[in-house]
Design a protein around this motif. Structure first.
Motif, PDB file in Angstrom:
ATOM      1  N   ARG A   1       0.850  -1.193   0.000  1.00 36.10           N
ATOM      2  CA  ARG A   1       0.000   0.000   0.000  1.00 36.10           C
ATOM      3  C   ARG A   1       0.883   1.239   0.000  1.00 36.10           C
ATOM      4  O   ARG A   1       1.894   1.287   0.686  1.00 36.10           O
ATOM      5  CB  ARG A   1      -0.875   0.040   1.243  1.00 36.10           C
ATOM      6  CG  ARG A   1      -2.059  -0.878   1.163  1.00 36.10           C
ATOM      7  CD  ARG A   1      -2.937  -0.642   2.401  1.00 36.10           C
ATOM      8  NE  ARG A   1      -4.160  -1.392   2.293  1.00 36.10           N
ATOM      9  CZ  ARG A   1      -5.257  -0.928   1.741  1.00 36.10           C
ATOM     10  NH1 ARG A   1      -5.291   0.287   1.262  1.00 36.10           N
ATOM     11  NH2 ARG A   1      -6.332  -1.678   1.667  1.00 36.10           N
ATOM     12  N   SER A   2       0.473   2.255  -0.749  1.00 34.76           N
ATOM     13  CA  SER A   2       1.240   3.508  -0.774  1.00 34.76           C
ATOM     14  C   SER A   2       0.963   4.364   0.456  1.00 34.76           C
ATOM     15  O   SER A   2       1.774   5.208   0.815  1.00 34.76           O
ATOM     16  CB  SER A   2       0.905   4.312  -2.035  1.00 34.76           C
ATOM     17  OG  SER A   2       1.324   3.608  -3.180  1.00 34.76           O
ATOM     18  N   LYS A   3      -0.187   4.141   1.103  1.00 35.05           N
ATOM     19  CA  LYS A   3      -0.558   4.931   2.287  1.00 35.05           C
ATOM     20  C   LYS A   3      -0.851   3.995   3.444  1.00 35.05           C
ATOM     21  O   LYS A   3      -1.316   2.873   3.246  1.00 35.05           O
ATOM     22  CB  LYS A   3      -1.816   5.756   2.007  1.00 35.05           C
ATOM     23  CG  LYS A   3      -1.720   6.681   0.834  1.00 35.05           C
ATOM     24  CD  LYS A   3      -3.061   7.357   0.605  1.00 35.05           C
ATOM     25  CE  LYS A   3      -3.411   7.256  -0.848  1.00 35.05           C
ATOM     26  NZ  LYS A   3      -4.770   7.560  -1.168  1.00 35.05           N
ATOM     27  N   ASP A   4      -0.612   4.463   4.658  1.00 35.01           N
ATOM     28  CA  ASP A   4      -1.000   3.711   5.845  1.00 35.01           C
ATOM     29  C   ASP A   4      -2.506   3.843   6.034  1.00 35.01           C
ATOM     30  O   ASP A   4      -3.071   4.928   5.852  1.00 35.01           O
ATOM     31  CB  ASP A   4      -0.290   4.242   7.091  1.00 35.01           C
ATOM     32  CG  ASP A   4       1.196   3.949   7.081  1.00 35.01           C
ATOM     33  OD1 ASP A   4       1.591   2.936   6.480  1.00 35.01           O
ATOM     34  OD2 ASP A   4       1.956   4.737   7.660  1.00 35.01           O
TER      35      ASP A   4
ATOM     36  N   ASN B   1      -7.780   0.252   8.475  1.00 33.61           N
ATOM     37  CA  ASN B   1      -8.345  -1.063   8.172  1.00 33.61           C
ATOM     38  C   ASN B   1      -8.620  -1.162   6.673  1.00 33.61           C
ATOM     39  O   ASN B   1      -8.789  -0.155   5.989  1.00 33.61           O
ATOM     40  CB  ASN B   1      -9.608  -1.342   8.998  1.00 33.61           C
ATOM     41  CG  ASN B   1     -10.743  -0.424   8.647  1.00 33.61           C
ATOM     42  OD1 ASN B   1     -11.165  -0.352   7.493  1.00 33.61           O
ATOM     43  ND2 ASN B   1     -11.275   0.277   9.637  1.00 33.61           N
ATOM     44  N   ASP B   2      -8.662  -2.380   6.181  1.00 34.25           N
ATOM     45  CA  ASP B   2      -8.860  -2.618   4.752  1.00 34.25           C
ATOM     46  C   ASP B   2     -10.312  -2.484   4.305  1.00 34.25           C
ATOM     47  O   ASP B   2     -10.579  -2.217   3.146  1.00 34.25           O
ATOM     48  CB  ASP B   2      -8.367  -4.018   4.370  1.00 34.25           C
ATOM     49  CG  ASP B   2      -6.864  -4.131   4.476  1.00 34.25           C
ATOM     50  OD1 ASP B   2      -6.187  -3.096   4.462  1.00 34.25           O
ATOM     51  OD2 ASP B   2      -6.364  -5.265   4.553  1.00 34.25           O
ATOM     52  N   VAL B   3     -11.255  -2.705   5.210  1.00 34.59           N
ATOM     53  CA  VAL B   3     -12.672  -2.684   4.835  1.00 34.59           C
ATOM     54  C   VAL B   3     -13.102  -1.278   4.422  1.00 34.59           C
ATOM     55  O   VAL B   3     -13.751  -1.098   3.398  1.00 34.59           O
ATOM     56  CB  VAL B   3     -13.545  -3.211   5.993  1.00 34.59           C
ATOM     57  CG1 VAL B   3     -15.017  -3.075   5.663  1.00 34.59           C
ATOM     58  CG2 VAL B   3     -13.202  -4.659   6.302  1.00 34.59           C
ATOM     59  N   GLN B   4     -12.735  -0.289   5.201  1.00 33.09           N
ATOM     60  CA  GLN B   4     -13.142   1.084   4.914  1.00 33.09           C
ATOM     61  C   GLN B   4     -12.165   1.797   3.976  1.00 33.09           C
ATOM     62  O   GLN B   4     -12.425   2.913   3.559  1.00 33.09           O
ATOM     63  CB  GLN B   4     -13.281   1.866   6.203  1.00 33.09           C
ATOM     64  CG  GLN B   4     -14.409   1.350   7.073  1.00 33.09           C
ATOM     65  CD  GLN B   4     -14.465   2.060   8.414  1.00 33.09           C
ATOM     66  OE1 GLN B   4     -13.539   2.742   8.811  1.00 33.09           O
ATOM     67  NE2 GLN B   4     -15.575   1.878   9.117  1.00 33.09           N
ATOM     68  N   ASN B   5     -11.041   1.172   3.670  1.00 31.36           N
ATOM     69  CA  ASN B   5     -10.020   1.792   2.829  1.00 31.36           C
ATOM     70  C   ASN B   5      -9.604   0.832   1.720  1.00 31.36           C
ATOM     71  O   ASN B   5      -8.637   0.100   1.850  1.00 31.36           O
ATOM     72  CB  ASN B   5      -8.796   2.158   3.673  1.00 31.36           C
ATOM     73  CG  ASN B   5      -9.123   3.127   4.770  1.00 31.36           C
ATOM     74  OD1 ASN B   5      -9.332   4.294   4.527  1.00 31.36           O
ATOM     75  ND2 ASN B   5      -9.204   2.624   6.000  1.00 31.36           N
ATOM     76  N   PRO B   6     -10.334   0.816   0.613  1.00 25.53           N
ATOM     77  CA  PRO B   6      -9.975  -0.100  -0.477  1.00 25.53           C
ATOM     78  C   PRO B   6      -8.587   0.229  -1.035  1.00 25.53           C
ATOM     79  O   PRO B   6      -8.076   1.342  -0.858  1.00 25.53           O
ATOM     80  CB  PRO B   6     -11.060   0.154  -1.521  1.00 25.53           C
ATOM     81  CG  PRO B   6     -11.607   1.489  -1.211  1.00 25.53           C
ATOM     82  CD  PRO B   6     -11.440   1.695   0.261  1.00 25.53           C
ATOM     83  N   LEU B   7      -8.006  -0.737  -1.700  1.00 26.04           N
ATOM     84  CA  LEU B   7      -6.674  -0.570  -2.271  1.00 26.04           C
ATOM     85  C   LEU B   7      -6.765   0.338  -3.495  1.00 26.04           C
ATOM     86  O   LEU B   7      -7.131  -0.099  -4.584  1.00 26.04           O
ATOM     87  CB  LEU B   7      -6.101  -1.940  -2.658  1.00 26.04           C
ATOM     88  CG  LEU B   7      -4.666  -1.942  -3.178  1.00 26.04           C
ATOM     89  CD1 LEU B   7      -3.700  -1.418  -2.121  1.00 26.04           C
ATOM     90  CD2 LEU B   7      -4.269  -3.344  -3.590  1.00 26.04           C
ATOM     91  N   ASP B   8      -6.468   1.612  -3.319  1.00 27.18           N
ATOM     92  CA  ASP B   8      -6.551   2.556  -4.433  1.00 27.18           C
ATOM     93  C   ASP B   8      -5.197   3.157  -4.800  1.00 27.18           C
ATOM     94  O   ASP B   8      -5.070   3.838  -5.801  1.00 27.18           O
ATOM     95  CB  ASP B   8      -7.559   3.663  -4.135  1.00 27.18           C
ATOM     96  CG  ASP B   8      -7.191   4.469  -2.900  1.00 27.18           C
ATOM     97  OD1 ASP B   8      -6.181   4.154  -2.245  1.00 27.18           O
ATOM     98  OD2 ASP B   8      -7.922   5.420  -2.584  1.00 27.18           O
ATOM     99  N   ALA B   9      -4.180   2.902  -3.996  1.00 29.00           N
ATOM    100  CA  ALA B   9      -2.828   3.393  -4.281  1.00 29.00           C
ATOM    101  C   ALA B   9      -1.829   2.302  -3.919  1.00 29.00           C
ATOM    102  O   ALA B   9      -1.795   1.839  -2.779  1.00 29.00           O
ATOM    103  CB  ALA B   9      -2.542   4.660  -3.497  1.00 29.00           C
ATOM    104  N   VAL B  10      -1.013   1.886  -4.898  1.00 31.40           N
ATOM    105  CA  VAL B  10      -0.090   0.772  -4.716  1.00 31.40           C
ATOM    106  C   VAL B  10       1.330   1.211  -5.064  1.00 31.40           C
ATOM    107  O   VAL B  10       1.546   1.883  -6.071  1.00 31.40           O
ATOM    108  CB  VAL B  10      -0.475  -0.424  -5.620  1.00 31.40           C
ATOM    109  CG1 VAL B  10       0.481  -1.594  -5.428  1.00 31.40           C
ATOM    110  CG2 VAL B  10      -1.899  -0.853  -5.363  1.00 31.40           C
ATOM    111  N   THR B  11       2.279   0.831  -4.248  1.00 32.24           N
ATOM    112  CA  THR B  11       3.691   0.994  -4.575  1.00 32.24           C
ATOM    113  C   THR B  11       4.215  -0.379  -4.960  1.00 32.24           C
ATOM    114  O   THR B  11       4.049  -1.342  -4.207  1.00 32.24           O
ATOM    115  CB  THR B  11       4.490   1.552  -3.385  1.00 32.24           C
ATOM    116  OG1 THR B  11       3.995   2.856  -3.078  1.00 32.24           O
ATOM    117  CG2 THR B  11       5.975   1.628  -3.706  1.00 32.24           C
ATOM    118  N   LEU B  12       4.797  -0.475  -6.137  1.00 31.09           N
ATOM    119  CA  LEU B  12       5.326  -1.744  -6.627  1.00 31.09           C
ATOM    120  C   LEU B  12       6.844  -1.642  -6.690  1.00 31.09           C
ATOM    121  O   LEU B  12       7.388  -0.844  -7.441  1.00 31.09           O
ATOM    122  CB  LEU B  12       4.762  -2.058  -8.013  1.00 31.09           C
ATOM    123  CG  LEU B  12       5.113  -3.433  -8.570  1.00 31.09           C
ATOM    124  CD1 LEU B  12       4.426  -4.523  -7.758  1.00 31.09           C
ATOM    125  CD2 LEU B  12       4.716  -3.522 -10.025  1.00 31.09           C
TER     126      LEU B  12
END
Length: 99
Positions: free
Chosen positions: A14-17, A20-31
């Motif tokens: 995840r790009s941001k801390d 919880n995952d339920v209320q914060n979908p994966l919308d920013a990814v660091t690869l």
């Protein structure tokens, strides 16, 4: 904690801390890509509530390199991506990315 990744390997985070995952979908990814070889990965995400694969999504990631050129292709849901790869002197940005 040290993480060892072979050449061509990829580590998505995840790009941001988030709290919880339920209320914060994966919308920013660091690869983070370990350069030195061609690599391929699939990022599978379930919906968090069912076991129905139709409710889930998958992202196909391909990294290729040859000579002085490197390319990264991502096929999946649109989201904010940051690509980096470790070098001997720190971190560098990938020069060419395609969707």
């Amino acid at each position: 904690m040290p993480v060892f990744v072979k050449s061509g390997g990829m580590v998505p985070t995840r790009s941001k801390d988030v709290t919880n995952d339920v209320q914060n979908p994966l919308d920013a990814v660091t690869l983070t890509v370990a350069a030195g070889a061609t690599g391929h990965a699939s990022l599978f995400e379930d919906d968090g509530t069912t076991s129905d694969r139709k409710q889930s999504t998958s992202t196909d990631i391909r990294y290729t390199e040859g000579g002085q050129l490197a390319a990264l292709r991502v096929d999946g849901p649109r989201r904010a991506w940051v690509w980096t790869w470790p070098t001997g002197t720190g971190r560098a940005r990938l020069p060419r990315v395609s969707f």
